[in-house]
Scaffold this motif. Structure first.
Motif, PDB file in Angstrom:
ATOM      1  N   SER A  61      -9.065   1.411   4.783  1.00 44.47           N
ATOM      2  CA  SER A  61      -9.133   2.831   4.434  1.00 44.47           C
ATOM      3  C   SER A  61     -10.587   3.259   4.275  1.00 44.47           C
ATOM      4  O   SER A  61     -11.480   2.428   4.072  1.00 44.47           O
ATOM      5  CB  SER A  61      -8.368   3.089   3.136  1.00 44.47           C
ATOM      6  OG  SER A  61      -9.026   2.468   2.030  1.00 44.47           O
ATOM      7  N   GLU A 183       0.134   5.873  -3.369  1.00 43.23           N
ATOM      8  CA  GLU A 183       1.348   5.706  -2.564  1.00 43.23           C
ATOM      9  C   GLU A 183       2.254   6.922  -2.700  1.00 43.23           C
ATOM     10  O   GLU A 183       2.902   7.338  -1.734  1.00 43.23           O
ATOM     11  CB  GLU A 183       2.076   4.433  -3.005  1.00 43.23           C
ATOM     12  CG  GLU A 183       1.293   3.158  -2.706  1.00 43.23           C
ATOM     13  CD  GLU A 183       1.878   1.918  -3.375  1.00 43.23           C
ATOM     14  OE1 GLU A 183       1.501   0.796  -2.975  1.00 43.23           O
ATOM     15  OE2 GLU A 183       2.699   2.079  -4.301  1.00 43.23           O
ATOM     16  N   ASN A 186       0.930   9.813  -0.552  1.00 46.14           N
ATOM     17  CA  ASN A 186       1.165   9.638   0.881  1.00 46.14           C
ATOM     18  C   ASN A 186       2.654   9.644   1.249  1.00 46.14           C
ATOM     19  O   ASN A 186       2.998   9.507   2.425  1.00 46.14           O
ATOM     20  CB  ASN A 186       0.544   8.319   1.358  1.00 46.14           C
ATOM     21  CG  ASN A 186      -0.974   8.351   1.296  1.00 46.14           C
ATOM     22  OD1 ASN A 186      -1.584   9.389   1.538  1.00 46.14           O
ATOM     23  ND2 ASN A 186      -1.586   7.217   0.968  1.00 46.14           N
TER      24      ASN A 186
END
Length: 212
Positions: A61, A183, A186
């Motif tokens: 990332s 998380e 997303n």
């Protein structure tokens, strides 16, 4: 001929230091009249940029890449010699000084060690250096800290402070599944199976998470 020199340097890497290996390389190149007289085709910063590019291709990332870059840049600003000449003692002194100056935890220092280890291991794998100087610096022992859990009262206060049902859903999902905030951010509607009360989470790997 250059491959022969590299093989000799690799064989001697267990008994010679980084500076001694560098001196041996210069002598071999002069005596064997190799055409490759440019010992360091790239600057330290260029090596770092190539490493970051390699990690980006691997799928790291942007946040991880930025952490890698910041860690390596700071190290290069303190240890200002060519990477091939960096020795284990240089890195030990750097890590010790970093911890002392910033008064940071052992966990932080070990994260830095791990990032630098990844960088030097990549340099070794790409044949830019003979042997990683950080190989002998082992993982720093850190104490395990048990995080406090939120009480039922705290959870209710969080739920009561939600002004929109979307906020309430986020709080309940975090609390009931234990997923990370990143998380959750997303997560898409298509990742949720409302009938089975499950969702697919894309974080450190792909996992199925069941609602409680």
């Amino acid at each position: 001929m250059q491959q022969l020199i590299n093989d000799i340097l690799y064989d001697m890497s267990e008994v010679l230091s980084a500076k001694e290996l560098y001196a041996l390389q210069i002598v071999l190149q002069k005596k064997l009249n190799t055409q490759n007289n440019q010992t360091y085709p790239y600057t330290n910063i260029e090596y770092m940029d190539m490493f970051i590019s390699a990690k980006r291709i691997e799928g790291c990332s942007e946040r991880t890449l930025a952490y890698y870059k910041a860690t390596i840049e700071h190290m290069l600003s303190i240890i200002v010699i060519p990477l091939r000449q960096v020795q284990t003692d240089d890195l030990r002194a750097y890590l010790a000084e970093y911890q002392l100056r910033n008064n940071c935890s052992k966990t932080t220092v070990d994260n830095i060690r791990r990032n630098l280890s990844s960088f030097f291991s990549w340099l070794e794998a790409e044949d830019y250096i003979i042997k990683s100087p950080i190989r002998r610096i082992h993982k720093i022992r850190t104490g395990s800290k048990v995080k406090e859990t939120l009480s039922e009262e705290c959870i209710e206060k969080l739920r009561d402070s939600c002004l929109q049902i979307r906020d309430l859903a986020m709080i309940d999902l975090l609390y009931s599944t234990g997923i990370r905030v990143g998380e959750l951010v997303n997560l898409n509607i298509n990742d949720i199976n409302f009938e089975e009360r499950e969702c697919i989470v894309y974080g450190k790997g792909i996992n199925n998470v069941r609602f409680i």
